[in-house]
Scaffold this active site. Structure first.
Site, PDB file in Angstrom:
ATOM      1  N   ASP A  25      -9.129-100.580  -7.390  1.00  0.00           N
ATOM      2  CA  ASP A  25     -10.431-101.044  -7.892  1.00  0.00           C
ATOM      3  C   ASP A  25     -10.376-101.300  -9.396  1.00  0.00           C
ATOM      4  O   ASP A  25      -9.564-100.694 -10.094  1.00  0.00           O
ATOM      5  CB  ASP A  25     -11.513 -99.963  -7.728  1.00  0.00           C
ATOM      6  CG  ASP A  25     -11.744 -99.594  -6.292  1.00  0.00           C
ATOM      7  OD1 ASP A  25     -11.443-100.408  -5.426  1.00  0.00           O
ATOM      8  OD2 ASP A  25     -12.229 -98.468  -6.081  1.00  0.00           O
TER       9      ASP A  25
HETATM   10  N1  URA Z   1      -9.533 -95.646  -3.176  1.00  0.00           N
HETATM   11  C1  URA Z   1     -10.514 -96.050  -3.995  1.00  0.00           C
HETATM   12  O1  URA Z   1     -11.656 -95.625  -3.850  1.00  0.00           O
HETATM   13  N2  URA Z   1     -10.214 -96.935  -4.953  1.00  0.00           N
HETATM   14  C2  URA Z   1      -8.970 -97.412  -5.157  1.00  0.00           C
HETATM   15  O2  URA Z   1      -8.770 -98.213  -6.061  1.00  0.00           O
HETATM   16  C3  URA Z   1      -7.953 -96.979  -4.305  1.00  0.00           C
HETATM   17  C4  URA Z   1      -8.253 -96.089  -3.320  1.00  0.00           C
END
Ligand code: URA
Length: 237
Positions: free
Chosen positions: A105
């Protein structure tokens, strides 16, 4: 050599996606469109192009690890104009078709693999292969053993339970709990949503390992090519 294998070796995409390019009529061999997947090419003498741009085998594939900082998107370009992880490679690999393996993310940091090897990227991302991904999450306040057990045994996200996973409390300081979570799935915002399901917000999230590949002491925003033993390990997956 089969046309799709040749195109994959040129770093165009995975073998499967290269088949689609052929079927879409975007590939020419010696200036003639080819539509048959059974087409063979001679890498030494045939002139192959995709969308009328000549392509050449890149020889050795690149395998890179990056410590992604928060505030970057894991795509090669972003229509909202946000910074992309590609900018962190600082033009060190001009002309190479490098792309991120999966995503973190915008607000998540840590280990991101990038490669020119589309086949390997597909294998790593395929749910069947159940590659473990290790994250460190921070939440405000303490967390009970009961809540840790809920995460371990699986919580419902969009009506589907997450798989059993390893969850370990690493420490508690300055009113923050640090928790290591090892998952073998890659559902959207999985770790953050797992915590949301027990009514806790993740305030910091970092990926520290993918399978046996560890981020180690690589500084935030820095990258390095994988060592031979690391890329060999990935190729065996
Ligand atoms: N889980 C999440 O919530 N975000 C990420 O970027 C990777 C795994």
């Amino acid at each position: 050599m089969r046309i799709n294998k040749f195109l994959a070796e040129c770093g165009i995409a995975s073998r499967r996606n290269c088949e689609a390019l052929v079927l879409e009529g975007r590939v020419k061999v010696n200036n003639k469109k080819v539509l048959k997947l059974a087409t063979d090419v001679d890498p030494e003498s045939d002139l192959v192009s995709v969308d009328d741009k000549p392509v050449k085998p890149i020889g050795k594939h690149l395998y890179i690890m990056l410590n992604k900082p928060k505030g970057y998107v894991c795509t090669t370009s972003d229509e909202l104009g946000r910074k992309t992880v590609m900018e962190l490679l600082k033009d060190k690999y001009p002309g190479k078709r490098i792309f991120p393996v999966g995503r973190l993310d915008f607000d998540t940091e840590g280990l991101l693999l990038l490669t020119t090897d589309g086949d390997l990227a597909n294998r790593l991302m395929h749910p069947r292969n159940e590659i473990s991904k290790t994250y460190v999450a921070k939440i405000e306040g303490e967390i009970s053993e009961a809540d840790l057990n809920k995460l371990r045994s699986g919580v419902e996200l969009d009506g589907v339970k997450t798989k059993k996973c390893k969850v370990k409390l690493l420490g508690f300081d300055e009113n923050m709990s640090r928790i290591e979570v090892v998952i073998t799935e890659g559902r959207n915002r999985q770790v953050r949503r797992m915590f949301e399901s027990i009514n806790r917000d993740v305030v910091f999230l970092k990926r520290t390992a993918i399978g046996d590949i560890k981020l180690g002491g690589l500084y935030r925003g820095n990258f390095r090519e994988l060592k031979a033993n690391e890329s060999e390990y990935l190729k065996k997956i």
